[in-house]
Design a protein around this motif. Structure first.
Motif, mmCIF file in Angstrom:
data_model
loop_
_atom_site.group_PDB
_atom_site.id
_atom_site.type_symbol
_atom_site.label_atom_id
_atom_site.label_comp_id
_atom_site.label_asym_id
_atom_site.label_seq_id
_atom_site.Cartn_x
_atom_site.Cartn_y
_atom_site.Cartn_z
ATOM 1 N N LEU A 92 0.820 -1.215 0.000
ATOM 2 C CA LEU A 92 0.000 0.000 0.000
ATOM 3 C C LEU A 92 0.848 1.257 0.000
ATOM 4 O O LEU A 92 0.421 2.295 -0.503
ATOM 5 C CB LEU A 92 -0.933 -0.010 1.211
ATOM 6 N N GLY A 93 2.014 1.200 0.607
ATOM 7 C CA GLY A 93 2.887 2.374 0.656
ATOM 8 C C GLY A 93 2.530 3.366 1.727
ATOM 9 O O GLY A 93 3.347 4.220 2.077
ATOM 10 N N ALA A 94 1.324 3.293 2.274
ATOM 11 C CA ALA A 94 0.887 4.204 3.333
ATOM 12 C C ALA A 94 -0.357 3.607 3.978
ATOM 13 O O ALA A 94 -1.262 3.153 3.280
ATOM 14 C CB ALA A 94 0.577 5.590 2.775
ATOM 15 N N VAL A 95 -0.394 3.603 5.299
ATOM 16 C CA VAL A 95 -1.570 3.177 6.053
ATOM 17 C C VAL A 95 -1.944 4.318 6.986
ATOM 18 O O VAL A 95 -1.150 4.710 7.841
ATOM 19 C CB VAL A 95 -1.309 1.887 6.844
ATOM 20 N N GLN A 96 -3.138 4.856 6.791
ATOM 21 C CA GLN A 96 -3.534 6.050 7.538
ATOM 22 C C GLN A 96 -3.818 5.724 9.001
ATOM 23 O O GLN A 96 -4.396 4.698 9.341
ATOM 24 C CB GLN A 96 -4.778 6.690 6.905
ATOM 25 N N LEU A 97 -3.404 6.644 9.861
ATOM 26 C CA LEU A 97 -3.677 6.561 11.292
ATOM 27 C C LEU A 97 -4.843 7.471 11.644
ATOM 28 O O LEU A 97 -5.035 8.518 11.020
ATOM 29 C CB LEU A 97 -2.443 6.999 12.092
ATOM 30 N N ASP A 98 -5.617 7.079 12.641
ATOM 31 C CA ASP A 98 -6.689 7.947 13.117
ATOM 32 C C ASP A 98 -6.990 7.601 14.567
ATOM 33 O O ASP A 98 -6.802 6.459 15.002
ATOM 34 C CB ASP A 98 -7.954 7.784 12.274
ATOM 35 N N THR A 99 -7.477 8.597 15.303
ATOM 36 C CA THR A 99 -7.719 8.419 16.730
ATOM 37 C C THR A 99 -8.934 7.551 17.031
ATOM 38 O O THR A 99 -9.021 6.962 18.106
ATOM 39 C CB THR A 99 -7.941 9.787 17.406
ATOM 40 N N ILE A 100 -9.891 7.462 16.105
ATOM 41 C CA ILE A 100 -11.146 6.754 16.373
ATOM 42 C C ILE A 100 -10.879 5.255 16.515
ATOM 43 O O ILE A 100 -10.193 4.653 15.703
ATOM 44 C CB ILE A 100 -12.168 7.006 15.249
ATOM 45 N N SER A 101 -11.450 4.677 17.562
ATOM 46 C CA SER A 101 -11.353 3.239 17.759
ATOM 47 C C SER A 101 -12.738 2.705 18.094
ATOM 48 O O SER A 101 -13.301 3.037 19.138
ATOM 49 C CB SER A 101 -10.375 2.903 18.889
ATOM 50 N N VAL A 102 -13.299 1.897 17.195
ATOM 51 C CA VAL A 102 -14.615 1.290 17.415
ATOM 52 C C VAL A 102 -14.398 -0.214 17.558
ATOM 53 O O VAL A 102 -14.318 -0.739 18.660
ATOM 54 C CB VAL A 102 -15.594 1.643 16.277
ATOM 55 N N LEU A 103 -14.282 -0.915 16.438
ATOM 56 C CA LEU A 103 -13.830 -2.308 16.524
ATOM 57 C C LEU A 103 -12.356 -2.347 16.894
ATOM 58 O O LEU A 103 -11.916 -3.142 17.714
ATOM 59 C CB LEU A 103 -14.027 -3.014 15.177
ATOM 60 N N ALA A 104 -11.592 -1.505 16.226
ATOM 61 C CA ALA A 104 -10.156 -1.369 16.441
ATOM 62 C C ALA A 104 -9.772 -0.058 15.760
ATOM 63 O O ALA A 104 -10.596 0.581 15.112
ATOM 64 C CB ALA A 104 -9.402 -2.542 15.836
ATOM 65 N N ARG A 105 -8.525 0.343 15.908
ATOM 66 C CA ARG A 105 -8.091 1.549 15.200
ATOM 67 C C ARG A 105 -7.893 1.238 13.716
ATOM 68 O O ARG A 105 -7.666 0.093 13.320
ATOM 69 C CB ARG A 105 -6.809 2.103 15.814
#
Length: 401
Positions: A48-61
């Motif tokens: 993929l070359g990039a995996v976005q990060l985000d603060t939201i965690s529902v099932l998992a981040r």
């Protein structure tokens, strides 16, 4: 229509059907064909070359959901180990500004030299330091003497006001990250862990030798390979480049100009993706729930163009105005986006708070995806709370039972 296989010869225009383009996009993203379990999460990251990060965690981040969508029930601890440095082992990945804040394969460190130079040329962040030289020197000294530290361990991230009211130390360490002296080597308790780049990045990669054109050319090439087939806007959006930057290098990337039925703009295809489509390889489709930040769907116009599926993250929309829910996850099945679900967890029950389905054919794959996701996060039951079609709600509940 000239297919990918039939378009040959100098000057021939490669014409793709909408289905061919869709399959190429899925295969390039690792969602069509048998998963490469031997390469694992690191293989997903490199692909993929990039995996976005985000603060939201529902099932998992979100950065956990991305490899789950491609590989299945990967252990969450294993995901973190695969992304980050395993001291004293060399770094596997680092966090930097790509499509957004992303985990990137460590091999891409040299490719972002153009962005580090741009930060240095600008000379400041949107936060302003009162004593930049002293503050940056203090951060360098602490990291050099004590090893990797969070902003809290460096002295505190905030001044005591709102979240954006950063301390001088936090501004300094983020500036050093922007400009490449410091690297984020992992997230600990969702806090960035900072280290000196000279220590964390392998020597062979720790350089800014590539000029801006070379950086951008290689990033556009990588984006083309990760998407399979893409327009100018798609290529620019993947690593948040400018359209003019894509224009300046695309002819040197090796990407093949193509026309896609139904697309109003010219496009380029990765030659390997064209060859695989021509050979009709990889017809095994993954049935899964996707993070809204998954690179298959993070570009909303592209998602609508390829899948005819309009998706919007509603986490920041007032509750009363939400249509599909706080963290609606698209359902991928049979190479199509067939619905979405807004999940939540109540103890050991996965709750489908809001479900939308594209007809009765979407019921079995949604049930399967919900059961697999529940098992992955340690739930042993699934409950449907709401569905936009009462008849389909009954069918889904029955399928889950």
């Amino acid at each position: 229509m000239t297919t990918a296989a039939a378009a040959k010869g100098p000057g021939a225009t490669v014409r793709l059907s909408a289905d061919e383009a869709r399959r190429m996009a899925l295969r390039a993203q690792g969602l069509l064909g048998a998963p490469d379990r031997r390469a694992g999460v690191r293989g997903v990251l490199r692909r993929l070359g990039a995996v976005q990060l985000d603060t939201i965690s529902v099932l998992a981040r979100s950065h956990e959901l991305v490899p789950y969508a491609r590989l299945g029930a990967v252990g969450r601890t294993a995901v973190e180990r695969a992304y980050w440095a395993g001291a004293p082992q060399p770094a596997h990945g680092f966090e930097y500004w790509s499509h957004a804040a992303c985990v990137l394969p460590i091999e891409e460190w040299p490719l972002f030299a153009f962005r580090r130079r741009a930060f240095r040329a600008r000379g400041h962040r949107w936060h302003v330091m009162a004593e930049p030289e002293r503050s940056c020197a203090a951060v360098r000294d602490r990291l050099r003497s004590e090893g990797p530290l969070t902003a809290t361990e460096l002295g505190g991230a905030k001044n005591g006001g709102p979240w954006w009211d950063w301390s001088e130390t936090k501004i300094a360490v983020e500036w050093l990250l922007d400009t490449g002296e410091v690297v984020c080597t992992e997230r600990r308790g969702w806090k960035r862990v900072y280290d000196l780049a000279e220590r964390a990045v392998p020597d062979a990669l720790l350089h800014d030798d590539l000029d801006d054109a070379a950086c951008i050319r290689r990033l556009v090439t990588q984006a083309g390979a990760a998407m399979g087939v893409a327009t100018r806007a798609d290529l620019a959006d993947y690593h948040r480049l400018k359209g003019e930057q894509v224009d300046a290098v695309v002819a040197e990337t090796g990407l093949v100009p193509v026309e896609v039925a139904g697309w109003s703009r010219p496009a380029w295809a990765d030659p390997e993706a064209l060859a695989e489509e021509s050979a009709a390889k990889g017809r095994r489709h993954r049935t899964t729930l996707l993070s809204p930040f998954d690179s298959l769907v993070w570009d909303r116009p592209r998602t609508e163009r390829i899948f005819g599926f309009t998706h919007r993250l509603e986490a920041y929309v007032p509750r009363a105005k939400r249509v599909h829910g706080y963290f609606a996850m698209p359902l991928l099945a049979g190479g199509r986006l067939m619905g979405r679900v807004d999940p939540a967890r109540e103890g050991r029950t996965l709750v489908a708070r809001q479900v939308s389905l594209d007809g009765a054919a979407a019921v079995p794959p949604m049930a399967r995806a919900l059961r697999e996701a529940a098992e992955w996060v340690g739930c042993d039951a699934v409950r449907v709370e709401r569905c936009d079609d009462a008849g389909l709600a009954k069918a889904l509940t029955k399928a889950l039972d």
